[in-house]
Design an enzyme around this catalytic site. Sequence first.
Site, PDB file in Angstrom:
ATOM      1  CG  ASP A   1      -8.228  -6.213   1.641  1.00 27.89           C
ATOM      2  OD1 ASP A   1      -7.050  -7.130   1.938  1.00 27.89           O
ATOM      3  OD2 ASP A   1      -8.029  -4.966   1.523  1.00 27.89           O
TER       4      ASP A   1
ATOM      5  CB  THR B   1      -0.803  -0.117   1.088  1.00 26.16           C
ATOM      6  OG1 THR B   1      -1.840  -1.244   1.113  1.00 26.16           O
ATOM      7  CG2 THR B   1      -1.609   1.096   1.611  1.00 26.16           C
TER       8      THR B   1
ATOM      9  N   GLY C   1       1.124  -1.366   5.007  1.00 24.06           N
ATOM     10  CA  GLY C   1       1.595  -2.643   6.085  1.00 24.06           C
ATOM     11  C   GLY C   1       0.263  -3.428   6.163  1.00 24.06           C
TER      12      GLY C   1
ATOM     13  CB  SER D   1      -9.320  -0.875   3.920  1.00 21.73           C
ATOM     14  OG  SER D   1      -8.175  -0.344   3.981  1.00 21.73           O
TER      15      SER D   1
HETATM   16  N1  GLY Z   1      -5.686  -3.976   1.148  1.00 18.19           N
HETATM   17  C1  GLY Z   1      -4.846  -3.730   2.404  1.00 18.19           C
HETATM   18  C2  GLY Z   1      -6.182  -3.076   3.119  1.00 18.19           C
HETATM   19  O1  GLY Z   1      -6.807  -2.105   2.592  1.00 18.19           O
HETATM   20  O2  GLY Z   1      -6.221  -2.807   4.225  1.00 18.19           O
END
Ligand code: GLY
Length: 584
Positions: A435, A393, A486, A464
């Site tokens: 997710d 990310t 992370g 998320s």
């Molecule tokens: N794809 C990782 C998050 O959105 O937490």
Amino acid sequence: MTIHDRISRTALLLLLVVAGCSSPTQTRPSVTEADVQFPAAWRYDARTRPVSADSGMVVSTDSLASAAGVEILRAGGNAVEAAIATSFALAVVNPEAGNVGGGGFMVARLADGTEFALDYREQAPGGATSDMYVDEQGRVTDRGVEGHLASGVPGTVAGLEAAYLRYGELPWARLLEPAIRLARDGFHVAERHHNSIRDKRELLSKFPTSAGKFLPRGEPPPIGSSFKQPYLARTLQAIADGGAAAFYEGWIADSLAAEMRRGGGLINRRDLAAYEAVWREPVRAEYRGYEVVSMPPASSGGTTLTQILNIMEGFDLQTAGWHSAEAIHLAVEAMRRAYADRNYYLGDTDFVDVPLAMLTSESYADSLRRSIDRDRASVSEEFNRVSVESENTTHVSVVDVRGNAVAVTTTLNSGFGSGVVVRGAGFLLNNEMDDFTSLVGVPNLYGLVQGEANAIAPGKRMLSAMTPTIVINPQGRTELVTGTPGGATIITTVFQIVTNHIDFGLPVQTSVNAPRFHHQHLPDVIRFEKDGLPASVVAELRSLGHEVSERTGISGNVESIYIAPDGTMFGAADPRRYSKAIGY
Ligand code: GLY
């Protein structure tokens, strides 16, 4: 003398002058980097100085992207516009995470005190079903992780345009100029660009358009060569000329829908035309007189951060000492409880009822705190509800001369997302569908064991952990802008940046460079960065009953800005990867 001793001493001195330092409002200790010592083998220096500036500051995961934001600030743009320009530039120079084919969240506090949260998370296509990643034997397949079926409807372009329409002052097309230049004219391939493509060669070579773009002649572009992305430049130019409509309704939408049909994906023109970014009320934690403003669902970030802070407010961390076994034990117990709730209760609030008021209330935090034994680790199963480590990310923090502050976290999910580049449009698509909860009780790609609240449904946004966050001091002044990539560690990393700042007074760069630890309820283990904790602290934690494990890699990559009382901005880029703070 260790940092623990030094900060304990500072705290003791403070105790002589400040009554009741464990009360909700405590005085933030004044610590300089010279007071701080990290464990001897720790790889980063406590004494690195942040970048300072008076007129504007951008910290992002890439120097060219930070420079794009500063170009906009210098042109008279505000922090929101600089964040938009930096986000588009990240799609070019940080393709593994920066994106137009993904989604993100923006949290801001403007100079006039306005605070907002903007949700431009991807959402499940209309044809999605709750069991779409489960095979006939009841096993979760990898179709939610790679390839066309893994993508949610992208939100980034809609989100950036929504922010612009409310707060933009310069012409929209001006904000895309740096990104278009970088895509059209190319940029110098550094070792890190080369290596990140090399590490994903297997994924990218599965899709001819992706291989053609990232693996010319079957290899990552050579270090030192110029990497040009003409199709992406054309896409960005169309967005500059036609706004988000060009992406969601014009030839780009046609190309995306055609890509989906070719690869058996679900996103169609209707899904694209229906996508909207959503303005949301930020989550606000009151922590020792400070206000911590962060992202509500569809991210768990702000809610879970608030729960951890609420629990921790009842403990005297200054006396316990920074990175003492006692302080880490208490923080881990708070993390364990907050993540158990995250994984059970949280999901897209437009689809499921989430007891947000209860989860973020002081009384609930009191009850959770009372369940913590100061002398013994709890067992995660006792909080059983139903955790992630995406390293790809990316985050941007911006402050402008007027005092506007913006934090943006955005992602494709794992590095290079689904691996699929849209033919003729040159951008990567996310693999954010992973997710969601593909199957209750079964861990996703990163080990998150999530619940029904986050089950897949058409049009729903997947939960998320992204936590773009702004800290306001008891005098009402914006003091810290922060965030990190992370995966599930995002929330605990942001918690540590906040507590390093408020409880321990660590200078901003020292706080970013400091070693970090993480606990996410399941698996029931404290993970800390290699050489990040002294053996004595690890032994003490083990004697309390914790399983403790040293990670091989790093945890997060923070981009922070501290604004001093005189208005000086201090930008702290994380040395863990290749972030850059640029001010002027
Ligand atoms: N794809 C990782 C998050 O959105 O937490």
